[in-house]
Design a protein around this motif. Structure first.
Motif, short mmCIF file in Angstrom:
data_model
loop_
_atom_site.label_atom_id
_atom_site.label_comp_id
_atom_site.label_asym_id
_atom_site.label_seq_id
_atom_site.Cartn_x
_atom_site.Cartn_y
_atom_site.Cartn_z
N GLY A 1 12.05 -3.01 -4.47
CA GLY A 1 12.18 -1.83 -3.61
C GLY A 1 12.13 -0.56 -4.45
N ASN A 2 11.20 0.32 -4.14
CA ASN A 2 11.08 1.59 -4.83
C ASN A 2 11.68 2.67 -3.93
N TRP A 3 12.84 3.16 -4.32
CA TRP A 3 13.55 4.11 -3.45
C TRP A 3 13.02 5.53 -3.61
N LYS A 4 12.16 5.74 -4.58
CA LYS A 4 11.53 7.06 -4.81
C LYS A 4 12.61 8.16 -4.87
N LEU A 5 12.32 9.33 -4.28
CA LEU A 5 13.27 10.45 -4.34
C LEU A 5 14.12 10.43 -3.07
N GLY B 1 2.93 3.89 -13.73
CA GLY B 1 1.62 4.24 -13.18
C GLY B 1 1.55 4.20 -11.67
N HIS B 2 2.69 4.44 -11.01
CA HIS B 2 2.66 4.50 -9.54
C HIS B 2 1.66 5.58 -9.12
N SER B 3 1.01 5.39 -7.99
CA SER B 3 -0.04 6.34 -7.57
C SER B 3 0.52 7.75 -7.38
N GLU B 4 1.83 7.85 -7.02
CA GLU B 4 2.41 9.19 -6.88
C GLU B 4 2.54 9.87 -8.24
N ARG B 5 2.80 9.09 -9.29
CA ARG B 5 2.83 9.65 -10.64
C ARG B 5 1.42 10.07 -11.06
N TYR C 1 -0.65 -4.30 -6.98
CA TYR C 1 -1.85 -3.73 -6.36
C TYR C 1 -1.41 -2.91 -5.16
N GLU C 2 -1.61 -1.60 -5.26
CA GLU C 2 -1.18 -0.70 -4.19
C GLU C 2 -2.34 0.21 -3.79
N PRO C 3 -3.09 -0.20 -2.77
CA PRO C 3 -4.15 0.71 -2.31
C PRO C 3 -3.52 2.03 -1.86
N TRP D 1 -4.39 4.38 -0.01
CA TRP D 1 -4.52 4.69 1.41
C TRP D 1 -3.51 3.93 2.27
N ALA D 2 -2.83 2.96 1.69
CA ALA D 2 -1.85 2.17 2.45
C ALA D 2 -0.42 2.56 2.12
N ILE D 3 -0.23 3.46 1.15
CA ILE D 3 1.14 3.79 0.72
C ILE D 3 1.74 4.86 1.63
N GLY D 4 2.80 4.47 2.31
CA GLY D 4 3.52 5.43 3.15
C GLY D 4 2.75 5.89 4.37
N THR D 5 1.66 5.24 4.67
CA THR D 5 0.80 5.69 5.78
C THR D 5 0.95 4.82 7.02
N TYR E 1 1.86 -7.03 -3.96
CA TYR E 1 1.12 -6.15 -3.08
C TYR E 1 2.05 -5.01 -2.64
N GLY E 2 1.53 -3.80 -2.57
CA GLY E 2 2.33 -2.68 -2.06
C GLY E 2 1.50 -1.80 -1.16
N GLY E 3 2.10 -1.35 -0.08
CA GLY E 3 1.40 -0.47 0.86
C GLY E 3 1.84 -0.77 2.27
N SER E 4 2.89 -0.04 2.73
CA SER E 4 3.40 -0.20 4.10
C SER E 4 3.80 -1.64 4.43
N VAL E 5 4.38 -2.34 3.46
CA VAL E 5 4.89 -3.68 3.74
C VAL E 5 6.17 -3.55 4.56
N LYS E 6 6.28 -4.35 5.60
CA LYS E 6 7.48 -4.38 6.44
C LYS E 6 7.70 -5.82 6.91
N ALA F 1 6.06 -8.36 -3.29
CA ALA F 1 5.73 -7.03 -2.77
C ALA F 1 6.49 -5.94 -3.50
N LEU F 2 5.82 -4.79 -3.63
CA LEU F 2 6.49 -3.56 -4.04
C LEU F 2 6.60 -2.73 -2.76
N VAL F 3 7.84 -2.44 -2.37
CA VAL F 3 8.10 -1.88 -1.05
C VAL F 3 8.69 -0.48 -1.18
N GLY F 4 8.11 0.48 -0.47
CA GLY F 4 8.65 1.84 -0.48
C GLY F 4 9.55 2.05 0.72
N GLY F 5 8.99 2.59 1.79
CA GLY F 5 9.76 2.99 2.97
C GLY F 5 10.70 1.91 3.49
N ALA F 6 10.21 0.70 3.61
CA ALA F 6 11.04 -0.36 4.21
C ALA F 6 12.13 -0.86 3.26
C1 PEP Z 1 5.17 2.38 -2.78
O1 PEP Z 1 5.40 3.56 -2.86
O2 PEP Z 1 5.11 1.68 -3.80
C2 PEP Z 1 4.96 1.82 -1.46
C3 PEP Z 1 4.38 0.67 -1.37
O3 PEP Z 1 5.40 2.57 -0.39
P1 PEP Z 1 5.38 2.13 1.17
O4 PEP Z 1 5.92 0.74 1.26
O5 PEP Z 1 6.24 3.14 1.85
O6 PEP Z 1 3.95 2.20 1.60
#
Ligand code: PEP
Length: 250
Positions: free
Chosen positions: A8-12, A94-98, A166-168, A170-174, A210-215, A231-236
């Protein structure tokens, strides 16, 4: 057999007390779960308190980044020895936000990966294409470039121990998730690239998340793909129930 990882990536997000509430919810919800590594990456203000709480737990702690120097005049950075000092075992690199907001290049990613490995932090190296790159059929080229730059100079043994995410972009936080087939195709590609650059043994061992809007609703199908090892999970990951749902689905 690769042990899956849910990170889980809690970000900011989250104050110290919010972080503690979240990690307690995850910890106490995991009592009947085994066969999966669980990792959380809190903010730097909360990481020490979260790591203290998790001291006797199976949940591991990760930095959201790591600088390549150990110490010195490098304002606002975090080093591998400091992450180890609070009890972290992983570092997201190397997160895409970085890459997008802080100009991180593959060369910088490579220096960070080497610093992490030197101090026994497991790098979670993020790669992935933008929507424009996907539409231009550049996925293979982009991922190949990010991997060869980010992992340059590493040994096969080091590759086997690290984690690739692998975090496309276009799928991150969208809310848009890659379909299980789309994700599996790139995961297979990544494993093939690792095999050709570092040998089959490293490719068989390296874990690819895999990362990108996983729930919880989409994780089961994604995680059942043969080359998706978690999975690498952001929002969820910010809601204990959602994060636990993803973990339990694996
Ligand atoms: C992420 O930031 O690594 C990520 C996968 O975010 P989210 O799950 O919110 O798309």
């Amino acid at each position: 057999m690769r042990t899956p990882i849910i990170a889980g990536n809690w970000k900011l997000n989250n104050t110290i007390s919010e972080s503690l509430e979240l990690v307690k919810g995850i910890h106490y919800g995991l009592t009947d779960v085994s066969g999966v590594e669980v990792v959380v990456a809190p903010t730097y203000t909360a990481i020490s308190k979260v790591a203290d709480f998790l001291k006797d737990s199976a949940i591991a702690v990760s930095g959201q980044d790591v600088f390549w120097e150990d110490s010195g005049a490098f304002t606002a950075t975090i080093s591998a020895p400091l992450l180890k000092d609070v009890g972290a075992d992983y570092a997201i690199i190397g997160h895409s936000e970085r890459r997008q907001y802080f100009g991180e290049t593959d060369e910088m990613v490579n220096k960070r990966v080497k610093a992490a490995l030197k101090h026994n932090l497991i790098p979670i190296v993020c790669v992935g294409e933008t929507l424009e790159e996907r539409e231009a059929e550049q996925v293979e080229k982009v991922v190949n470039t990010q991997l060869s730059g980010g992992l340059a100079g590493l040994t096969s043994e080091e590759i086997a121990e690290l984690v690739i995410a692998y975090e496309p972009v276009w799928a991150i936080g969208t809310g848009k998730t890659a379909s299980p087939e789309q994700a599996e195709e790139v995961h297979q590609l990544i494993r093939n690239i690792v095999a050709s650059d570092f040998g089959q043994e490293a490719a068989d061992k390296v874990r690819i998340l895999y990362g990108g809007s996983v729930k919880p609703a989409n994780s089961k199908e994604l995680m059942s793909q043969p080359n998706i090892d978690g999975a690498l999970v952001g929002g969820a990951s910010l809601k204990a129930d959602d994060f636990l749902g993803i973990i339990k689905n694996i």
